[in-house]
Enzyme design. Structure first.
Site, short mmCIF file in Angstrom:
data_model
loop_
_atom_site.label_atom_id
_atom_site.label_comp_id
_atom_site.label_asym_id
_atom_site.label_seq_id
_atom_site.Cartn_x
_atom_site.Cartn_y
_atom_site.Cartn_z
N HIS A 132 14.49 12.96 7.13
CA HIS A 132 14.58 12.53 5.73
C HIS A 132 16.03 12.48 5.21
O HIS A 132 16.43 11.52 4.57
CB HIS A 132 13.73 13.47 4.86
CG HIS A 132 13.31 12.87 3.55
ND1 HIS A 132 12.14 13.21 2.93
CD2 HIS A 132 13.91 11.95 2.75
CE1 HIS A 132 12.04 12.51 1.81
NE2 HIS A 132 13.10 11.75 1.68
N TYR B 67 7.31 15.05 -0.50
CA TYR B 67 6.65 14.41 -1.65
C TYR B 67 5.36 15.16 -2.03
O TYR B 67 4.80 14.90 -3.10
CB TYR B 67 6.29 12.94 -1.36
CG TYR B 67 7.46 12.01 -1.08
CD1 TYR B 67 8.77 12.41 -1.29
CD2 TYR B 67 7.24 10.72 -0.62
CE1 TYR B 67 9.83 11.55 -1.01
CE2 TYR B 67 8.30 9.85 -0.35
CZ TYR B 67 9.58 10.28 -0.54
OH TYR B 67 10.62 9.41 -0.27
N1 LIG Z 1 14.35 8.18 2.15
C1 LIG Z 1 14.64 8.63 0.95
O1 LIG Z 1 15.43 9.59 0.78
C2 LIG Z 1 14.03 7.99 -0.25
C3 LIG Z 1 14.57 8.22 -1.53
C4 LIG Z 1 13.99 7.58 -2.62
C5 LIG Z 1 12.93 6.73 -2.42
N2 LIG Z 1 12.39 6.55 -1.16
C6 LIG Z 1 11.20 5.69 -0.95
O2 LIG Z 1 11.42 4.43 -1.56
C7 LIG Z 1 10.36 4.17 -2.47
C8 LIG Z 1 10.86 3.30 -3.61
O3 LIG Z 1 11.74 4.01 -4.44
P1 LIG Z 1 11.36 4.46 -5.92
O4 LIG Z 1 9.89 4.57 -6.01
O5 LIG Z 1 12.16 5.67 -6.22
O6 LIG Z 1 11.98 3.34 -6.80
P2 LIG Z 1 11.77 1.76 -6.95
O7 LIG Z 1 10.71 1.24 -6.05
O8 LIG Z 1 13.14 1.16 -6.94
O9 LIG Z 1 11.27 1.68 -8.45
C9 LIG Z 1 10.05 2.18 -8.84
C10 LIG Z 1 10.01 2.12 -10.35
O10 LIG Z 1 10.03 0.77 -10.77
C11 LIG Z 1 8.91 0.49 -11.56
N3 LIG Z 1 8.40 -0.82 -11.14
C12 LIG Z 1 7.92 -1.16 -9.92
N4 LIG Z 1 7.58 -2.47 -9.91
C13 LIG Z 1 7.83 -2.95 -11.15
C14 LIG Z 1 7.69 -4.21 -11.76
N5 LIG Z 1 7.20 -5.24 -11.07
N6 LIG Z 1 8.06 -4.35 -13.05
C15 LIG Z 1 8.56 -3.30 -13.75
N7 LIG Z 1 8.72 -2.07 -13.23
C16 LIG Z 1 8.36 -1.90 -11.94
C17 LIG Z 1 7.91 1.58 -11.32
O11 LIG Z 1 7.22 1.85 -12.51
P3 LIG Z 1 5.64 1.62 -12.64
O12 LIG Z 1 4.99 2.74 -11.89
O13 LIG Z 1 5.45 1.70 -14.13
O14 LIG Z 1 5.32 0.26 -12.10
C18 LIG Z 1 8.80 2.75 -10.94
O15 LIG Z 1 9.20 3.42 -12.12
C19 LIG Z 1 9.91 5.57 -2.89
O16 LIG Z 1 8.66 5.56 -3.51
C20 LIG Z 1 9.96 6.29 -1.57
O17 LIG Z 1 8.80 6.00 -0.80
C21 LIG Z 1 12.95 7.16 -0.09
#
Ligand SMILES: NC(=O)c1ccc[n+]([C@@H]2O[C@H](COP(=O)([O-])OP(=O)(O)OC[C@H]3O[C@@H](n4cnc5c(N)ncnc54)[C@H](OP(=O)(O)O)[C@@H]3O)[C@@H](O)[C@H]2O)c1
Length: 268
Positions: free
Chosen positions: A97, A39
């Site tokens: 990862h 990241y």
């Molecule tokens: N291990 C892996 O391979 C892997 C892969 C992917 C992700 N991850 C981890 O999982 C975490 C979560 O995944 P993600 O960040 O990809 O996706 P997510 O949490 O499913 O979604 C985040 C998105 O949703 C929006 N959002 C969040 N809360 C909201 C709300 N209350 N209302 C409306 N929109 C909202 C955010 O926009 P705003 O910023 O505008 O709020 C952002 O665009 C990552 O940050 C990472 O740490 C791990």
């Protein structure tokens, strides 16, 4: 020591955006932060923590080892570099990862290196991410299920991963749901909207509450303070058995992240 049920995701967030998101999250009550070497935000996360003034022992920090560091020469030195960037002597959780089987990853060697990092005190817990059942079994065969704290997997109302979840539960390995909101895709779902309206809640809160009630840890990310605050309140939302069943029916194998060079063959 267990995985905290609610943490902050930081994927895609870099530099000042990452610093602001983490500082806002810490101010409104988050205490667990999910970062990763790839990241390129470990230093930003470290800076936000330092500026927050919150004591290190109150926080739960996760990082993930990138595939380019999958070797005896690189894994532990790369983790030490992560610790330096994060400004800590040890993280709470270190994950592999991605398994990257097509790159010839030696799971046994990798898990033994991770266990060595734990034994050296560089990380309190260790685990895996994006492992299917067969690869998780290989990891267990290498170091024992008792050393594998979690498998962090994509899991949302649209991708419920039931066979892998059942297997992990049998092995007493915690499930961490990443992209519980399917990166925003579930937020306009009619069923979630209906349930949300019954509770004067948001659809994000309903999706997160569903995952929490299923026993999964969640790590939603947001760049907006108001979303960070309202997401955290999902912990107060209690869904009925009927509502949980309605969400169970939203399964549609809706996988968002599937990089061919990194992913295993997913379980049905
Ligand atoms: N291990 C892996 O391979 C892997 C892969 C992917 C992700 N991850 C981890 O999982 C975490 C979560 O995944 P993600 O960040 O990809 O996706 P997510 O949490 O499913 O979604 C985040 C998105 O949703 C929006 N959002 C969040 N809360 C909201 C709300 N209350 N209302 C409306 N929109 C909202 C955010 O926009 P705003 O910023 O505008 O709020 C952002 O665009 C990552 O940050 C990472 O740490 C791990």
């Amino acid at each position: 020591m267990r995985i905290p049920k609610f943490g902050l995701g930081t994927f895609r967030l870099k530099d000042q955006i990452a610093i602001n998101s983490v500082k806002n999250a810490l101010e409104v009550g988050y205490r667990a932060i999910d970062s990763a070497q790839i990241y390129e935000n470990e230093a930003a996360v470290g800076q936000a923590i330092a500026e927050s003034g919150i004591a290190r022992q109150e926080l739960f920090l996760t990082t993930k080892i990138w595939t380019s560091n999958f070797s005896e020469e690189k894994l532990i030195p790369s983790l030490k570099e992560s610790l330096q960037k994060l400004g800590t002597d040890a993280v709470d959780l270190t994950l592999i990862h991605w398994p990257a089987p097509s790159q010839g990853t030696n799971i046994t060697e990798l898990m033994q290196l991770l266990l060595e990092a734990k034994q050296q005190g560089l990380t309190k817990l260790i685990g895996v991410s994006n492992f299917n059942i067969a690869l998780t079994q290989q990891a267990i065969d290498s170091i024992g299920a008792e050393h594998i704290a979690t498998n962090q997997i994509e899991l949302s109302p649209y991708l419920q991963n039931q066979s892998l979840v059942n297997y992990l539960s049998e092995q007493q390995i915690d499930v961490t749901s990443y992209m519980t909101l399917a990166y925003g895709k579930v937020l306009n779902d009619p069923v979630l909207l209906e349930i949300a309206s019954q509770h004067q809640a948001t659809t994000a809160q309903v999706a997160l509450a569903w995952a929490l009630q299923r026993g999964f840890a969640v790590i939603p990310s947001s760049t907006k303070r108001e979303n960070l605050i309202s997401n955290l309140k999902a912990q107060d939302l209690k869904l009925s058995v009927e509502e949980m069943q309605m969400i169970a029916q939203l399964e549609r194998n809706g996988r968002e992240i599937d990089p061919p060079e990194l992913a295993p063959q997913w379980d049905e």
